[in-house]
Design a protein around this motif. Sequence first.
Motif, short mmCIF file in Angstrom:
data_model
loop_
_atom_site.label_atom_id
_atom_site.label_comp_id
_atom_site.label_asym_id
_atom_site.label_seq_id
_atom_site.Cartn_x
_atom_site.Cartn_y
_atom_site.Cartn_z
N VAL A 142 0.82 -1.24 0.10
CA VAL A 142 0.15 0.06 0.00
C VAL A 142 0.80 1.08 0.06
CG1 VAL A 142 -1.76 1.20 1.31
CG2 VAL A 142 -1.77 -1.26 1.14
N THR A 143 1.76 1.48 0.84
CA THR A 143 2.63 2.57 1.07
C THR A 143 3.33 2.86 0.04
OG1 THR A 143 3.92 1.56 2.70
CG2 THR A 143 2.17 3.25 3.70
N SER A 144 4.14 1.67 -0.74
CA SER A 144 5.04 1.87 -1.69
C SER A 144 4.27 2.66 -2.88
CB SER A 144 5.36 0.47 -2.43
OG SER A 144 5.32 -0.37 -1.29
N VAL A 145 2.90 1.84 -3.13
CA VAL A 145 2.19 2.43 -4.23
C VAL A 145 1.61 3.84 -4.10
CG1 VAL A 145 0.16 2.29 -5.73
CG2 VAL A 145 1.45 0.05 -5.10
N ILE A 146 1.26 4.23 -3.09
CA ILE A 146 0.54 5.51 -2.65
C ILE A 146 1.62 6.50 -2.65
CG2 ILE A 146 -0.58 7.07 -1.09
CD1 ILE A 146 -2.02 4.52 0.05
N LEU A 147 2.95 6.30 -1.86
CA LEU A 147 4.05 7.26 -2.19
C LEU A 147 4.63 7.55 -3.48
CD1 LEU A 147 5.63 6.61 1.39
CD2 LEU A 147 4.21 8.52 0.77
N GLN A 148 5.05 6.29 -4.05
CA GLN A 148 5.62 6.62 -5.47
C GLN A 148 4.69 6.97 -6.52
OE1 GLN A 148 7.60 2.60 -6.51
NE2 GLN A 148 7.83 2.20 -4.39
N SER A 149 3.35 7.27 -6.07
CA SER A 149 2.46 7.78 -7.08
C SER A 149 2.65 9.45 -7.29
CB SER A 149 1.05 7.62 -6.75
OG SER A 149 0.58 8.07 -5.72
N GLY A 171 -9.86 9.23 -3.07
CA GLY A 171 -10.11 8.07 -3.50
C GLY A 171 -9.05 7.05 -4.17
N PHE A 172 -7.98 7.56 -4.60
CA PHE A 172 -6.96 6.68 -5.12
C PHE A 172 -6.47 6.02 -3.95
CE2 PHE A 172 -2.51 5.93 -6.10
CZ PHE A 172 -2.56 4.84 -6.99
N ARG A 173 -6.27 6.59 -2.88
CA ARG A 173 -5.68 5.90 -1.50
C ARG A 173 -6.69 4.90 -0.95
NH1 ARG A 173 -3.70 10.22 3.12
NH2 ARG A 173 -3.87 8.52 4.32
N PRO A 215 -2.41 -8.19 -6.33
CA PRO A 215 -1.81 -6.73 -6.31
C PRO A 215 -0.38 -6.25 -6.40
CG PRO A 215 -2.80 -7.53 -4.23
CD PRO A 215 -3.11 -8.48 -5.25
N GLU A 216 0.25 -7.10 -5.80
CA GLU A 216 1.89 -6.78 -5.76
C GLU A 216 2.52 -6.79 -7.33
OE1 GLU A 216 0.44 -9.32 -4.16
OE2 GLU A 216 1.54 -11.07 -4.28
N GLU A 230 2.11 3.10 -11.99
CA GLU A 230 1.26 3.74 -13.33
C GLU A 230 0.18 2.78 -13.74
OE1 GLU A 230 3.99 3.42 -16.88
OE2 GLU A 230 2.59 4.64 -17.93
N LYS A 231 0.22 1.56 -13.51
CA LYS A 231 -0.97 0.75 -13.83
C LYS A 231 -2.19 0.74 -12.94
CE LYS A 231 0.42 -1.05 -17.77
NZ LYS A 231 -0.03 -0.96 -19.17
N PHE A 232 -1.53 0.92 -11.77
CA PHE A 232 -2.63 0.99 -10.52
C PHE A 232 -3.43 2.36 -10.85
CE2 PHE A 232 -1.15 -1.90 -7.16
CZ PHE A 232 -2.47 -2.34 -6.79
N ILE A 233 -2.64 3.46 -11.14
CA ILE A 233 -3.51 4.68 -11.54
C ILE A 233 -4.53 4.45 -12.64
CG2 ILE A 233 -3.01 7.05 -11.96
CD1 ILE A 233 -0.28 6.90 -10.77
#
Length: 275
Positions: A166-173, A214-216, A258-259, A264-267
């Motif tokens: 979770v935190t990797s994706v949110i922070l790296q976004s 919403g993304f978070r 998810p991992e 980029e694809k998550f967004i």
Amino acid sequence: MVKFNENRVKNEENLKNSINFKKSLGQNFLFDTNLLNAIASDGGVRADDTVLEIGAGAGTLTAVLASRCKKVISFEIDKSLMPILNGKAEQYKNIEFHFMDFMEADIDSLGLDKAKVVANIPYYITTPIIFRLVEHIEKFDSVLVLIQKEVAERFASPCGNKNYGVTSVILQSIFDVSIPRIIRKECFTPSPKIDSALCLLVPHDKYCISDFAGFRDFVHLSFSMRRKTLVNNLKSKFDKDKIILTLEDNGYNANTRPEEISVEKFIKIFENLKK
Ligand code: SAM
């Protein structure tokens, strides 16, 4: 010269002995001037910078920062450290101390503009502090935080790695995340149980996210059951066929976990599903 060093070591010992370190406030302090200077350099601190510090402690990092930049705004919750810190403020006129909980500070009132954060932050509120800074991302040029090594590795982890979550994706976004330095536990007084790492977060504008809150929530839901597929994690909130179609459009399939999904694809998946 020898005399000067002897005095410095003696002063440092006296200072350490005068402090009643509070574990509950994450009080593991740094006293080594070479290391403190290396941290300021890793934070890219320059003469015309304003630096925000969270958790001044005995003011050792505060003083090094103050000697290298225009102004240091520093928060410390523990009022018993006031006498030591007021001494630093007398020595360095460009330090502004706020003796209060940073989580309750009115960040808008600090007048920050492209400020740098350089802070050895308390472990027990690492993530809340970082997300507090994220809320004011436009005020910061960069954020360098000294945190537990494992947490830093999670923040900086690339997609596919066991630490990616979770935190990797949110922070790296929103940030380029790197680990400029590992700091061994023996460097702190008192020494904590595990090593620490400096984590550098530099805001980027690689992606456009229409609704960050919403993304978070979406990322949290995506990782709610780590061993499950993304489809299983998201199907309570989104149409199952639409999820599968969106995954396929992005080069994945119904079994993707998810991992395995890049930031980029998550967004892209989020923006498509919320249409
Ligand atoms: N900067 C010092 C150093 O490097 O030696 C001290 C770092 S120590 C890890 C963290 C400091 O944050 C402690 O002095 C603690 O009292 C302070 N602190 C803990 N919670 C805080 C909060 N909510 N707001 C402001 N300071 C806090």
